[in-house]
Design an enzyme around this catalytic site. Structure first.
Site, PDB file in Angstrom:
ATOM      1  N   ASN A  16       0.836  -1.215   0.000  1.00  0.00           N
ATOM      2  CA  ASN A  16       0.000   0.000   0.000  1.00  0.00           C
ATOM      3  C   ASN A  16       0.867   1.259   0.000  1.00  0.00           C
ATOM      4  O   ASN A  16       0.526   2.256  -0.637  1.00  0.00           O
ATOM      5  CB  ASN A  16      -0.955   0.001   1.194  1.00  0.00           C
ATOM      6  CG  ASN A  16      -2.184  -0.836   0.928  1.00  0.00           C
ATOM      7  OD1 ASN A  16      -3.052  -0.448   0.154  1.00  0.00           O
ATOM      8  ND2 ASN A  16      -2.249  -2.011   1.543  1.00  0.00           N
ATOM      9  N   HIS A 115      -8.282  -0.941   5.802  1.00  0.00           N
ATOM     10  CA  HIS A 115      -8.684  -2.216   6.414  1.00  0.00           C
ATOM     11  C   HIS A 115      -9.168  -3.148   5.303  1.00  0.00           C
ATOM     12  O   HIS A 115      -9.960  -2.732   4.447  1.00  0.00           O
ATOM     13  CB  HIS A 115      -9.799  -1.955   7.432  1.00  0.00           C
ATOM     14  CG  HIS A 115     -10.152  -3.182   8.221  1.00  0.00           C
ATOM     15  ND1 HIS A 115      -9.397  -3.618   9.284  1.00  0.00           N
ATOM     16  CD2 HIS A 115     -11.153  -4.074   8.080  1.00  0.00           C
ATOM     17  CE1 HIS A 115      -9.927  -4.731   9.759  1.00  0.00           C
ATOM     18  NE2 HIS A 115     -10.998  -5.028   9.053  1.00  0.00           N
TER      19      HIS A 115
HETATM   20  C1  GRF Z   1      -3.238  -4.798   3.974  1.00  0.00           C
HETATM   21  O1  GRF Z   1      -4.092  -5.868   3.675  1.00  0.00           O
HETATM   22  C2  GRF Z   1      -3.969  -3.784   4.815  1.00  0.00           C
HETATM   23  O2  GRF Z   1      -5.335  -3.721   4.564  1.00  0.00           O
HETATM   24  C3  GRF Z   1      -3.750  -4.273   6.214  1.00  0.00           C
HETATM   25  O3  GRF Z   1      -2.459  -4.830   6.198  1.00  0.00           O
HETATM   26  C4  GRF Z   1      -2.094  -5.222   4.873  1.00  0.00           C
HETATM   27  C5  GRF Z   1      -0.834  -4.503   4.558  1.00  0.00           C
HETATM   28  O4  GRF Z   1      -0.271  -4.864   3.351  1.00  0.00           O
HETATM   29  N1  GRF Z   1      -3.998  -3.230   7.167  1.00  0.00           N
HETATM   30  P1  GRF Z   1       0.954  -4.045   2.784  1.00  0.00           P
HETATM   31  O5  GRF Z   1       2.038  -4.003   3.862  1.00  0.00           O
HETATM   32  O6  GRF Z   1       0.492  -2.676   2.409  1.00  0.00           O
HETATM   33  O7  GRF Z   1       1.413  -4.837   1.591  1.00  0.00           O
END
Ligand code: GRF
Length: 205
Positions: A16, A115
């Site tokens: 993300n 989330h």
């Molecule tokens: C994602 O699924 C987010 O929704 C959750 O943790 C995960 C993080 O993934 N809070 P990344 O580290 O961004 O790949």
């Protein structure tokens, strides 16, 4: 007005974070000339997200709770670092801790979290990562999705900024659900940040 500064808090892979960086740097990125990631903080020294920050030449630091005697000193240090970055917006992107009260109070309605479910379903303490997708799988839900919401002092209860659904057949494995949901996470996080920036700029006018 001007380019808004974003600080991103991470603990893991940082996909993300990457989506946010890309949205600020790509030619057609929706946050181009609107926002810039100025700081990445990880509480996990081996988070891959740190490598992503390094590659993108973004300042990155580790603030590891294990080296603090209590939550207060950890949260105080975290706040100091955020303030020194002059961040306008804070994005939690796979950050596996609850944010300190001092930080929530210092950045009212400026902290976002993503989330991997359609809140208020499958939210709350203990509902994160694979636990969410396992619950969706066990319920044989025919839809899931992702939610970006404002952060308050509780788990997953802040105002929803953006939500997007994904269709499921009800037979996917938790891993398959996670994969589908992650695709929309990467779409809606930059969109939600844009929405918050628009709101901030409306107030600044
Ligand atoms: C994602 O699924 C987010 O929704 C959750 O943790 C995960 C993080 O993934 N809070 P990344 O580290 O961004 O790949």
């Amino acid at each position: 007005m001007g380019i808004k500064k974003i600080a991103v808090l991470v603990s893991g892979s940082g996909s993300n974070l990457q989506a946010i960086i890309d949205a600020t740097t790509a030619k057609d990125g929706i946050l181009r000339k609107r926002a810039k990631v100025v700081l990445v903080i990880s509480n996990n020294p081996i988070a891959y997200a740190l490598e992503r920050a390094d590659k993108a030449k973004i300042e990155h630091v580790v603030i590891d709770r294990r080296y603090y005697s209590d939550d207060k000193s950890y949260d105080d240090d975290m706040l100091k670092k955020l303030q020194s970055s002059e961040a306008d917006i804070i994005c939690l992107a796979g950050y596996m801790r609850i944010v300190g009260k001092n930080i929530v109070e210092a950045y009212p309605e400026k902290i976002l979290n993503i989330h991997p479910a359609l809140l208020p379903k499958y939210g709350g303490q203990g509902m994160y990562g694979h636990f969410v997708h396992e619950a969706v799988c066990a319920a044989k839900d025919t839809k899931s999705g992702a939610t970006v919401h404002l952060v308050d002092e509780n788990y997953d209860t802040g105002k929803i900024v953006l939500q997007k659904e994904v269709e499921l057949s009800g037979t996917e494995t938790p891993q398959e659900i996670a994969k589908k949901v992650l695709v929309v996470e990467h779409q809606i996080y930059p969109q939600a940040i844009k929405k918050i920036i628009d709101e901030i700029e409306e107030v600044e006018k």
